[in-house]
Design a protein around this motif. Structure first.
Motif, mmCIF file in Angstrom:
data_model
loop_
_atom_site.group_PDB
_atom_site.id
_atom_site.type_symbol
_atom_site.label_atom_id
_atom_site.label_comp_id
_atom_site.label_asym_id
_atom_site.label_seq_id
_atom_site.Cartn_x
_atom_site.Cartn_y
_atom_site.Cartn_z
ATOM 1 N N PRO B 222 8.466 -10.283 8.826
ATOM 2 C CA PRO B 222 8.147 -11.716 8.812
ATOM 3 C C PRO B 222 7.616 -12.230 7.470
ATOM 4 N N PHE B 223 7.913 -13.486 7.212
ATOM 5 C CA PHE B 223 7.266 -14.275 6.149
ATOM 6 C C PHE B 223 6.791 -15.577 6.780
ATOM 7 N N VAL B 224 5.608 -16.021 6.368
ATOM 8 C CA VAL B 224 5.188 -17.341 6.836
ATOM 9 C C VAL B 224 5.959 -18.382 6.033
ATOM 10 N N GLY B 225 7.006 -18.907 6.641
ATOM 11 C CA GLY B 225 7.742 -19.991 6.012
ATOM 12 C C GLY B 225 6.807 -21.162 5.793
ATOM 13 N N GLU B 226 6.033 -21.436 6.819
ATOM 14 C CA GLU B 226 5.143 -22.577 6.722
ATOM 15 C C GLU B 226 4.125 -22.551 7.857
ATOM 16 N N VAL B 227 2.884 -22.947 7.519
ATOM 17 C CA VAL B 227 1.895 -23.299 8.539
ATOM 18 C C VAL B 227 1.473 -24.713 8.230
ATOM 19 N N ARG B 228 1.498 -25.574 9.212
ATOM 20 C CA ARG B 228 0.972 -26.930 9.000
ATOM 21 C C ARG B 228 0.062 -27.332 10.141
ATOM 22 N N ILE B 229 -1.006 -28.030 9.769
ATOM 23 C CA ILE B 229 -1.979 -28.516 10.751
ATOM 24 C C ILE B 229 -2.142 -30.014 10.540
ATOM 25 N N GLY B 230 -2.180 -30.763 11.604
ATOM 26 C CA GLY B 230 -2.396 -32.194 11.471
ATOM 27 C C GLY B 230 -2.161 -32.923 12.781
ATOM 28 N N GLU B 231 -2.169 -34.249 12.679
ATOM 29 C CA GLU B 231 -2.031 -35.065 13.880
ATOM 30 C C GLU B 231 -0.600 -35.531 14.082
ATOM 31 N N VAL B 232 -0.186 -35.491 15.337
ATOM 32 C CA VAL B 232 1.109 -36.060 15.725
ATOM 33 C C VAL B 232 0.861 -37.082 16.839
ATOM 34 N N GLU B 233 1.740 -38.083 16.891
ATOM 35 C CA GLU B 233 1.619 -39.120 17.924
ATOM 36 C C GLU B 233 2.182 -38.604 19.239
ATOM 37 N N VAL B 234 1.498 -38.930 20.327
ATOM 38 C CA VAL B 234 2.048 -38.635 21.657
ATOM 39 C C VAL B 234 2.575 -39.944 22.230
ATOM 40 N N GLU B 235 3.856 -39.962 22.532
ATOM 41 C CA GLU B 235 4.462 -41.170 23.101
ATOM 42 C C GLU B 235 4.927 -40.900 24.524
ATOM 43 N N LEU B 236 4.754 -41.921 25.354
ATOM 44 C CA LEU B 236 5.148 -41.803 26.764
ATOM 45 C C LEU B 236 6.068 -42.962 27.109
ATOM 46 N N ASP B 237 7.148 -42.642 27.802
ATOM 47 C CA ASP B 237 8.029 -43.699 28.289
ATOM 48 C C ASP B 237 7.338 -44.450 29.424
ATOM 49 N N GLN B 256 6.078 -21.761 11.288
ATOM 50 C CA GLN B 256 7.475 -21.352 11.199
ATOM 51 C C GLN B 256 7.484 -19.984 10.541
ATOM 52 N N MET B 257 7.798 -18.973 11.334
ATOM 53 C CA MET B 257 7.854 -17.616 10.795
ATOM 54 C C MET B 257 9.315 -17.305 10.493
ATOM 55 N N VAL B 258 9.557 -16.880 9.268
ATOM 56 C CA VAL B 258 10.924 -16.579 8.848
ATOM 57 C C VAL B 258 11.096 -15.056 8.903
ATOM 58 N N ASN B 259 12.120 -14.607 9.582
ATOM 59 C CA ASN B 259 12.293 -13.173 9.793
ATOM 60 C C ASN B 259 13.624 -12.685 9.246
ATOM 61 N N GLN B 260 13.732 -11.345 9.195
ATOM 62 C CA GLN B 260 14.887 -10.797 8.496
ATOM 63 C C GLN B 260 16.214 -11.109 9.185
ATOM 64 N N PHE B 261 17.210 -10.907 8.370
ATOM 65 C CA PHE B 261 18.574 -11.364 8.651
ATOM 66 C C PHE B 261 19.148 -10.840 9.939
ATOM 67 N N GLN B 262 20.009 -11.614 10.462
ATOM 68 C CA GLN B 262 20.891 -11.179 11.518
ATOM 69 C C GLN B 262 22.266 -11.646 11.118
ATOM 70 N N ASN B 267 28.976 -14.464 12.912
ATOM 71 C CA ASN B 267 27.998 -15.222 12.141
ATOM 72 C C ASN B 267 27.676 -14.531 10.828
ATOM 73 N N PRO B 268 27.586 -15.299 9.755
ATOM 74 C CA PRO B 268 27.193 -14.703 8.477
ATOM 75 C C PRO B 268 25.721 -14.297 8.530
ATOM 76 N N PRO B 269 25.306 -13.375 7.646
ATOM 77 C CA PRO B 269 23.900 -12.979 7.632
ATOM 78 C C PRO B 269 23.011 -14.188 7.332
ATOM 79 N N GLN B 270 21.931 -14.309 8.089
ATOM 80 C CA GLN B 270 20.992 -15.405 7.841
ATOM 81 C C GLN B 270 19.623 -15.016 8.379
ATOM 82 N N PHE B 271 18.606 -15.721 7.893
ATOM 83 C CA PHE B 271 17.256 -15.487 8.400
ATOM 84 C C PHE B 271 17.175 -15.958 9.849
ATOM 85 N N THR B 272 16.323 -15.263 10.613
ATOM 86 C CA THR B 272 16.023 -15.722 11.970
ATOM 87 C C THR B 272 14.606 -16.276 11.963
#
Lengths: 155, 370
Positions: B222-237, B256-262, B267-272
């Motif tokens: 694994p690689f940490v592609g990204e960690v983000r913390i913050g506020e998101v809006e909650v919407e309700l119909d 978002q954890m980026v993991n080794q190829f498959q 399918n061509p090799p790509q990160f999972t």
């Protein structure tokens, strides 16, 4: 669905904005806003105020299909003015009085004679939120990493 | 014969009164307020919200206070409370791409759009006890710098631009997201249901499993592609209105954890990827969740299932700390009759054994339970 037809275009986006800001208002802001409403309209409760749950959804991988993340408490109310307008209030949390006041302002928003008072209230709420957001964004920006590269000399 | 035993009532009532006293503690000290718990023990509050699967800071803080700081007890109390409330509906899925960012880091790209924002982190602290906190010394205001307002592109989107990473998770068409609070779990699960279970799973359990994958029990590179913390809006119909309205913001942590190829013939090799999303500020939990999410996708990628973290039924059946504590802790409740039956059995077996081996019967000490 006449109700949906009525709520098209800008009317929808304006009311959506107003309701979203009413949900972000504090109870104190709503109470202060209510004080200046003159003349006070007749308000009948239709539903609630009541507290329940909304299942908050996320998306797999951030942008994929939805999954259920967990619930949040939500308080909601529906009111009807003597003149017939229906208002809905729905806010995160347990504050049912806040939901009731938000519903009242949503109904008043639909009355031309109260529109400017409600606009004033939601504009105040919006500027407060914007100021808070800006402060937080600036505090976060101060923690931004400015990378620099150390050039290693050959001698 | 079954004999009902009574007599615990007064003891229980007195024990609860004693609990209330010990919870309050030394009366010469001011009682801690819910506001103080929310403001100053915020990460404890966040953990209770995440694992109770109920976003409400005040109620979570109340639960922490009621539970005397016992996190699992607090989670239990908040879970129990949620069962008393009706459900109004399901939110529009939150949009983490438009999050109001408080922290955002990537271990894969140094110079990503929007930059590395450390936010209020424990990282790079020296973990030395700070005696200045013993005295209530004034705390300086944080510094500010102009925010450039640039959008915080998701790292997964950067890699997706090159086609080097799998897409966000898709379910079959017409799939309705599973809800484990409504339907009993039936294995195998879909990924959406697994993510719901992981999001409310015990942080310690998921952390240990995630650690096990790093130590070689289901390697995922694994690689940490990204960690983000913050506020998101909650919407309700709102069905009466025919459109969705915002109910307000919630704070979440996303990993978002980026993991080794498959790759395969097709399918061509790509990160999972592994994905973590948690209520509140909890990057340890979000990271652990994303590692375990990836490990649990072993079958999907045709990987050998060789480790506990890849075993869906094992992981999901044991990730819920309210269930776990209920079953473990029930052992302390009276089992007098069950035990009596076992005692009789072992006595009989022992008598037979003794008779076979010519041992004289000892004077039995009468059992206290008889």
């Amino acid at each position: 669905m006449d109700a949906i037809k009525e709520n098209t275009g800008t009317a929808v986006s304006e009311r959506k904005r107003a309701m979203g800001l009413l949900a972000r208002a504090s109870t104190e802001e709503l109470q202060a806003g209510w004080l200046v409403i003159e003349p006070k309209p007749e308000v009948h409760p239709v539903r609630g105020p009541e507290t329940g749950l909304v299942m908050v959804r996320g998306r797999i991988g951030g942008g994929g299909d939805p999954f259920n993340l967990g619930e949040a408490t939500v308080s909601r109310a529906t009111v009807r003015l003597g003149s017939g307008e229906i208002g809905h209030g729905q806010v995160l949390g347990n504050d049912r009085e806040k939901a009731r006041l938000a519903a009242i302002f949503d109904s008043l928003y639909q009355r031309p004679e109260h529109r400017s008072a409600v606009d004033l209230l939601i504009d105040q709420v919006e500027s407060r939120i914007d100021a808070e957001d800006r402060k937080h964004a600036e505090q976060t920006a101060a923690t931004r990493v400015d990378f620099f590269t150390m050039v290693r000399g050959d001698n | 014969m079954y004999v009902a035993v009574k007599g615990g009532e007064a003891a229980i009532a007195n024990a609860h009164q004693l609990l209330a006293d010990r919870r309050r503690g030394d009366r010469s000290l001011p009682a801690i307020s819910i506001d103080q718990i929310v403001a100053q023990l915020g990460l404890a509050v966040d953990r209770v919200m995440a694992e109770a699967s109920l976003y409400d800071r005040e109620l979570a803080a109340l639960a922490v206070r009621q539970a005397r700081g016992d996190m699992i007890e607090a989670i239990f109390i908040l879970r129990a409370y949620r069962t008393t409330l009706p459900r109004f509906g399901m939110s529009v899925p939150v949009d983490t791409a438009s999050m109001k960012i408080e922290r955002r880091i990537s271990a894969t790209y140094k110079d990503l759009p929007g930059g590395q924002l450390l936010g209020p982190t424990f990282d790079y602290t020296h973990r030395l006890l700070d005696p200045s906190l013993l005295a209530d010394e004034p705390v300086a205001e944080p510094l500010r710098r102009t925010a450039d307002g640039s959008s915080m592109m998701r790292v997964s989107d950067i890699l997706a631009g090159e086609g080097l990473i799998e897409s966000d998770g898709q379910m079959p068409e017409d799939h309705v997201p599973g809800d484990l609070t409504r339907e009993p779990l039936e294995f195998p699960l879909n990924r959406d249901l697994r993510l719901q279970a992981l999001a409310r799973g015990d942080e310690g359990f998921l952390l240990a499993l995630a650690y096990s994958t790093q130590r070689g029990y289901a390697r995922t590179h694994p690689f940490v592609g990204e960690v983000r913390i913050g506020e998101v809006e909650v919407e309700l119909d709102i069905p009466e209105l025919g459109f969705a309205v915002s109910l307000g913001p919630v704070q979440v942590t996303e990993c978002q954890m980026v993991n080794q190829f498959q790759g395969s013939a097709k399918n061509p090799p790509q990160f999972t990827r592994g994905y973590g999303l948690v209520f509140g500020q909890s990057e340890r939990k979000a990271m652990a969740m994303s590692l375990v999410d990836r490990a649990l996708r072993a079958q999907e990628f045709g990987e050998d299932i060789v480790a506990p973290a890849q075993d869906e039924e094992f992981v999901i059946s044991h990730s819920d700390n309210v269930q776990a504590t209920g079953f473990v802790e029930h052992l302390k409740l009276p089992h007098y009759v069950d035990f009596q039956a076992e005692l009789d059995l072992v006595r009989r077996m022992r008598a037979e054994y003794d008779a076979r081996n010519g041992i004289e019967k000892n004077e039995t000490i009468r059992d206290a339970a008889e």
